[in-house]
Design a protein around this motif. Sequence first.
Motif, PDB file in Angstrom:
ATOM      1  N   ASN A 261     -20.686  46.340 -32.971  1.00  0.00           N
ATOM      2  CA  ASN A 261     -19.775  45.358 -33.557  1.00  0.00           C
ATOM      3  C   ASN A 261     -18.932  44.599 -32.532  1.00  0.00           C
ATOM      4  O   ASN A 261     -18.462  43.509 -32.806  1.00  0.00           O
ATOM      5  N   ALA A 262     -18.710  45.191 -31.380  1.00  0.00           N
ATOM      6  CA  ALA A 262     -17.828  44.575 -30.385  1.00  0.00           C
ATOM      7  C   ALA A 262     -18.642  43.888 -29.293  1.00  0.00           C
ATOM      8  O   ALA A 262     -19.759  44.284 -28.991  1.00  0.00           O
ATOM      9  N   THR A 263     -18.035  42.875 -28.694  1.00  0.00           N
ATOM     10  CA  THR A 263     -18.557  42.303 -27.461  1.00  0.00           C
ATOM     11  C   THR A 263     -17.672  42.843 -26.344  1.00  0.00           C
ATOM     12  O   THR A 263     -16.442  42.750 -26.414  1.00  0.00           O
ATOM     13  N   ILE A 264     -18.301  43.443 -25.333  1.00  0.00           N
ATOM     14  CA  ILE A 264     -17.564  44.069 -24.240  1.00  0.00           C
ATOM     15  C   ILE A 264     -17.868  43.319 -22.946  1.00  0.00           C
ATOM     16  O   ILE A 264     -19.023  43.207 -22.549  1.00  0.00           O
TER      17      ILE A 264
ATOM     18  N   GLY B 174     -26.403  47.884 -18.946  1.00  0.00           N
ATOM     19  CA  GLY B 174     -26.969  46.548 -18.862  1.00  0.00           C
ATOM     20  C   GLY B 174     -27.979  46.202 -19.938  1.00  0.00           C
ATOM     21  O   GLY B 174     -28.280  45.028 -20.142  1.00  0.00           O
ATOM     22  N   ASP B 175     -28.512  47.193 -20.631  1.00  0.00           N
ATOM     23  CA  ASP B 175     -29.526  46.931 -21.661  1.00  0.00           C
ATOM     24  C   ASP B 175     -28.935  46.588 -23.024  1.00  0.00           C
ATOM     25  O   ASP B 175     -29.675  46.275 -23.948  1.00  0.00           O
ATOM     26  N   PHE B 176     -27.628  46.653 -23.167  1.00  0.00           N
ATOM     27  CA  PHE B 176     -26.991  46.359 -24.452  1.00  0.00           C
ATOM     28  C   PHE B 176     -26.683  44.860 -24.539  1.00  0.00           C
ATOM     29  O   PHE B 176     -26.007  44.317 -23.662  1.00  0.00           O
TER      30      PHE B 176
ATOM     31  N   LEU C 116     -21.941  41.680 -18.351  1.00  0.00           N
ATOM     32  CA  LEU C 116     -21.582  42.191 -17.031  1.00  0.00           C
ATOM     33  C   LEU C 116     -21.239  41.042 -16.094  1.00  0.00           C
ATOM     34  O   LEU C 116     -22.013  40.093 -15.951  1.00  0.00           O
ATOM     35  N   ILE C 117     -20.083  41.147 -15.448  1.00  0.00           N
ATOM     36  CA  ILE C 117     -19.623  40.118 -14.521  1.00  0.00           C
ATOM     37  C   ILE C 117     -19.292  40.794 -13.191  1.00  0.00           C
ATOM     38  O   ILE C 117     -18.404  41.650 -13.135  1.00  0.00           O
ATOM     39  N   ASP C 118     -20.008  40.422 -12.133  1.00  0.00           N
ATOM     40  CA  ASP C 118     -19.798  41.056 -10.830  1.00  0.00           C
ATOM     41  C   ASP C 118     -18.704  40.346 -10.040  1.00  0.00           C
ATOM     42  O   ASP C 118     -18.912  39.821  -8.957  1.00  0.00           O
ATOM     43  N   LYS C 119     -17.512  40.366 -10.600  1.00  0.00           N
ATOM     44  CA  LYS C 119     -16.328  39.750 -10.009  1.00  0.00           C
ATOM     45  C   LYS C 119     -15.120  40.620 -10.323  1.00  0.00           C
ATOM     46  O   LYS C 119     -15.112  41.377 -11.273  1.00  0.00           O
ATOM     47  N   GLY C 120     -14.086  40.465  -9.514  1.00  0.00           N
ATOM     48  CA  GLY C 120     -12.800  41.093  -9.797  1.00  0.00           C
ATOM     49  C   GLY C 120     -11.893  40.093 -10.485  1.00  0.00           C
ATOM     50  O   GLY C 120     -12.174  38.891 -10.499  1.00  0.00           O
ATOM     51  N   LEU C 121     -10.826  40.572 -11.063  1.00  0.00           N
ATOM     52  CA  LEU C 121      -9.851  39.692 -11.707  1.00  0.00           C
ATOM     53  C   LEU C 121      -8.511  39.831 -11.001  1.00  0.00           C
ATOM     54  O   LEU C 121      -8.136  40.922 -10.579  1.00  0.00           O
ATOM     55  N   GLY C 122      -7.805  38.722 -10.881  1.00  0.00           N
ATOM     56  CA  GLY C 122      -6.499  38.729 -10.241  1.00  0.00           C
ATOM     57  C   GLY C 122      -5.673  37.543 -10.704  1.00  0.00           C
ATOM     58  O   GLY C 122      -6.097  36.768 -11.561  1.00  0.00           O
TER      59      GLY C 122
ATOM     60  N   MET D  39     -20.316  45.929  -5.323  1.00  0.00           N
ATOM     61  CA  MET D  39     -21.755  45.774  -5.559  1.00  0.00           C
ATOM     62  C   MET D  39     -22.415  47.123  -5.840  1.00  0.00           C
ATOM     63  O   MET D  39     -23.364  47.201  -6.610  1.00  0.00           O
ATOM     64  N   HIS D  40     -21.910  48.192  -5.248  1.00  0.00           N
ATOM     65  CA  HIS D  40     -22.483  49.518  -5.489  1.00  0.00           C
ATOM     66  C   HIS D  40     -22.180  49.994  -6.912  1.00  0.00           C
ATOM     67  O   HIS D  40     -23.071  50.463  -7.623  1.00  0.00           O
ATOM     68  N   SER D  41     -20.925  49.869  -7.315  1.00  0.00           N
ATOM     69  CA  SER D  41     -20.554  50.268  -8.673  1.00  0.00           C
ATOM     70  C   SER D  41     -21.204  49.349  -9.702  1.00  0.00           C
ATOM     71  O   SER D  41     -21.613  49.803 -10.773  1.00  0.00           O
ATOM     72  N   PHE D  42     -21.311  48.059  -9.373  1.00  0.00           N
ATOM     73  CA  PHE D  42     -21.933  47.116 -10.305  1.00  0.00           C
ATOM     74  C   PHE D  42     -23.394  47.477 -10.561  1.00  0.00           C
ATOM     75  O   PHE D  42     -23.876  47.366 -11.691  1.00  0.00           O
ATOM     76  N   ALA D  43     -24.096  47.947  -9.536  1.00  0.00           N
ATOM     77  CA  ALA D  43     -25.491  48.366  -9.717  1.00  0.00           C
ATOM     78  C   ALA D  43     -25.574  49.531 -10.701  1.00  0.00           C
ATOM     79  O   ALA D  43     -26.447  49.552 -11.575  1.00  0.00           O
ATOM     80  N   SER D  44     -24.651  50.491 -10.604  1.00  0.00           N
ATOM     81  CA  SER D  44     -24.617  51.615 -11.548  1.00  0.00           C
ATOM     82  C   SER D  44     -24.227  51.140 -12.943  1.00  0.00           C
ATOM     83  O   SER D  44     -24.782  51.599 -13.940  1.00  0.00           O
ATOM     84  N   LEU D  45     -23.269  50.229 -13.003  1.00  0.00           N
ATOM     85  CA  LEU D  45     -22.846  49.658 -14.280  1.00  0.00           C
ATOM     86  C   LEU D  45     -24.022  48.997 -14.986  1.00  0.00           C
ATOM     87  O   LEU D  45     -24.260  49.239 -16.181  1.00  0.00           O
ATOM     88  N   LYS D  46     -24.759  48.204 -14.243  1.00  0.00           N
ATOM     89  CA  LYS D  46     -25.922  47.505 -14.794  1.00  0.00           C
ATOM     90  C   LYS D  46     -26.969  48.501 -15.301  1.00  0.00           C
ATOM     91  O   LYS D  46     -27.544  48.323 -16.372  1.00  0.00           O
ATOM     92  N   LYS D  47     -27.192  49.555 -14.535  1.00  0.00           N
ATOM     93  CA  LYS D  47     -28.160  50.583 -14.929  1.00  0.00           C
ATOM     94  C   LYS D  47     -27.710  51.306 -16.201  1.00  0.00           C
ATOM     95  O   LYS D  47     -28.514  51.595 -17.082  1.00  0.00           O
ATOM     96  N   ASN D  48     -26.402  51.578 -16.326  1.00  0.00           N
ATOM     97  CA  ASN D  48     -25.886  52.388 -17.432  1.00  0.00           C
ATOM     98  C   ASN D  48     -25.652  51.618 -18.726  1.00  0.00           C
ATOM     99  O   ASN D  48     -25.793  52.194 -19.810  1.00  0.00           O
TER     100      ASN D  48
END
Length: 108
Positions: A57-60, A78-80, A85-91, A67-76
């Motif tokens: 129901n939600a968009t996350i 990324g199929d939803f 997924l955005i490979d950027k920081g916020l400030g 880049m290392h954590s993003f690769a794990s994020l995408k693997k875990n």
Amino acid sequence: GMNYGLGGIIETSGEKNLIQLVAEKLRTLEVKDPIIIDIGANDGKYARVLLDEFLQNATIYCFEPSMHSFASLKKNVGDFNNVKLIDKGLGSSNEVRKLYFDEEGSGW
């Protein structure tokens, strides 16, 4: 995540309980399609808890600059289809910054 209690352990930090409380409140208010922002998404453990609670129901939106954590994020997660997924920081300003970490592949 909020990192209360025992740091990044979602199950013991109180974060999972908070997610459940927020989800129940949104159901009570009949919010059908919430938008959730996960800043510093790391490897996606927090996003998985969000997916379990909110189902499809939600968009996350997951932001992760490492880049290392993003690769794990995408693997875990990324199929939803409802996880963006955005490979950027916020400030507070629009700039390019150097990201430091303790060791190669460190997620902390």
